[in-house]
Design an enzyme around this catalytic site. Structure first.
Site, PDB file in Angstrom:
ATOM      1  N   ASP A  72       0.822  -1.215   0.000  1.00 56.81           N
ATOM      2  CA  ASP A  72       0.000   0.000   0.000  1.00 56.81           C
ATOM      3  C   ASP A  72       0.857   1.266   0.000  1.00 56.81           C
ATOM      4  O   ASP A  72       2.023   1.247   0.400  1.00 56.81           O
ATOM      5  CB  ASP A  72      -0.864   0.050   1.269  1.00 56.81           C
ATOM      6  N   ASP A  73       0.200   2.352  -0.368  1.00 57.20           N
ATOM      7  CA  ASP A  73       0.652   3.746  -0.146  1.00 57.20           C
ATOM      8  C   ASP A  73       1.684   4.267  -1.144  1.00 57.20           C
ATOM      9  O   ASP A  73       2.126   5.403  -1.014  1.00 57.20           O
ATOM     10  CB  ASP A  73       1.182   3.959   1.280  1.00 57.20           C
ATOM     11  N   HIS A 227       3.881  -2.102   3.174  1.00 53.68           N
ATOM     12  CA  HIS A 227       3.871  -0.744   2.607  1.00 53.68           C
ATOM     13  C   HIS A 227       5.152  -0.518   1.811  1.00 53.68           C
ATOM     14  O   HIS A 227       6.240  -0.514   2.408  1.00 53.68           O
ATOM     15  CB  HIS A 227       3.744   0.295   3.727  1.00 53.68           C
TER      16      HIS A 227
END
Ligand SMILES: [Zn+2]
Length: 303
Positions: A72-73, A227
């Site tokens: 993610d991100d 992440h």
């Protein structure tokens, strides 16, 4: 001479892989000694889909020791290239849930993710610190839609009315019934996670590796949340992939498919772990808002 024959053997293996790829979903053969990607799982989201035991009482139909890697991100210019390098070195395909504004800022990295065979999912445009749950339904839906378009424009060079890959993960897992229904009506799958490395907390790559491997030992696999925006995760990844191979875990690559995906129910006694976390975070933030003082720690570092 010996090196030449090794090279020849690798070329033959690659040729076989290409042949089997054209016959079905078998992934392309990987160089000997790499972790590789054991199978491709098509995920249909007709009428909606909600998976990931941390949030929902069902998950993907993975077998024993099967792992889906999700990041993610990103894309993040400082850390995502190292994540992609580590995945490429082990011939592993993953899924990236992009923040739209990051994709807009780093389109070359989004294109690299696509070119290297990874799946590009969506994680809102602005990743609001207060989560989408604390926006109006209309504002939350607009942010999700803007994010999907920004991701697709960055990765594919164009964005249609619907996302190329209908996979979405809420920032902080903070969903709402209204937005869930809106996503279901658009045939977009909602991804939670089955386990995570808690990599939003600062720790050394060694500690993070020990933590995620201990958790995988308990769950015997599942959808793993990491992440690619975190340097400690990028630094951990080569050792993590090596540990997965050493302990017999298999990588499953998820891609969009027709129909509606099968799911696996949660064990008896399941409860949502993320709902408890979201409640605690909101209570803490509300307390801080009433007591002006140090800067509020937002959820951006969360998920
Ligand atoms: Zn996030």
């Amino acid at each position: 001479m010996q090196r030449l024959s090794v090279l020849f053997a690798v070329l033959i293996a690659c040729g076989n892989g290409a042949a089997s790829h054209s016959e079905g979903n078998a992934p392309r053969a990987c160089p000997a000694g790499t972790l590789g990607t054991s199978r491709v799982l098509e995920i249909g989201a007709q009428g909606g889909l909600e998976v990931g035991f941390k949030t929902y009482p069902r998950s993907l139909p993975l077998g024993d020791h099967e792992v889906v890697l999700t990041f993610d991100d990103g894309p993040d210019a400082a850390t995502t290239p190292a994540v992609l390098d580590a995945l490429a070195a082990q011939c592993v395909k993953a899924t990236f849930f992009l923040i739209g504004r990051n994709a807009q800022a780093n389109p070359r990295i989004a294109r690299r993710e696509l070119a290297e065979g990874h799946t590009i999912g969506h994680h809102s445009f602005s990743h609001p610190a207060i989560t989408l749950r604390r926006l109006s339904t209309a504002a939350a839906e607009a942010d999700i839609d803007k994010g999907m378009k920004a991701d697709d424009l960055a990765a594919y060079g164009r964005a249609g009315p619907e996302p190329r890959v209908p996979f979405f993960r809420y920032p902080g897992f903070a969903d709402t019934p209204e937005v869930n229904r809106w996503l279901a009506a658009r045939n977009i799958a909602i991804f939670g996670a089955d386990l995570w490395a808690s990599d939003w907390q600062d720790m050394t790559p060694q500690v993070e590796l020990a933590l995620i491997m201990a958790r995988l030992e308990r769950t015997k696999g599942g959808i793993v949340l990491l992440h690619d925006s975190r340097g400690q995760t990028a630094a951990m990844l080569p050792a993590f992939l090596a540990a997965l191979k050493a302990q017999g875990f298999k990588i499953v690559h998820i891609v969009p498919g027709p129909g509606n995906a099968d799911t696996r129910p949660a064990p008896t006694g399941w409860t949502s772990e993320t709902e408890r976390i979201i409640t605690e975070v909101f209570q803490r933030e509300d307390g801080k808002a009433r007591r002006p003082g140090p800067t509020n720690r937002d959820l951006r570092g969360g998920t």
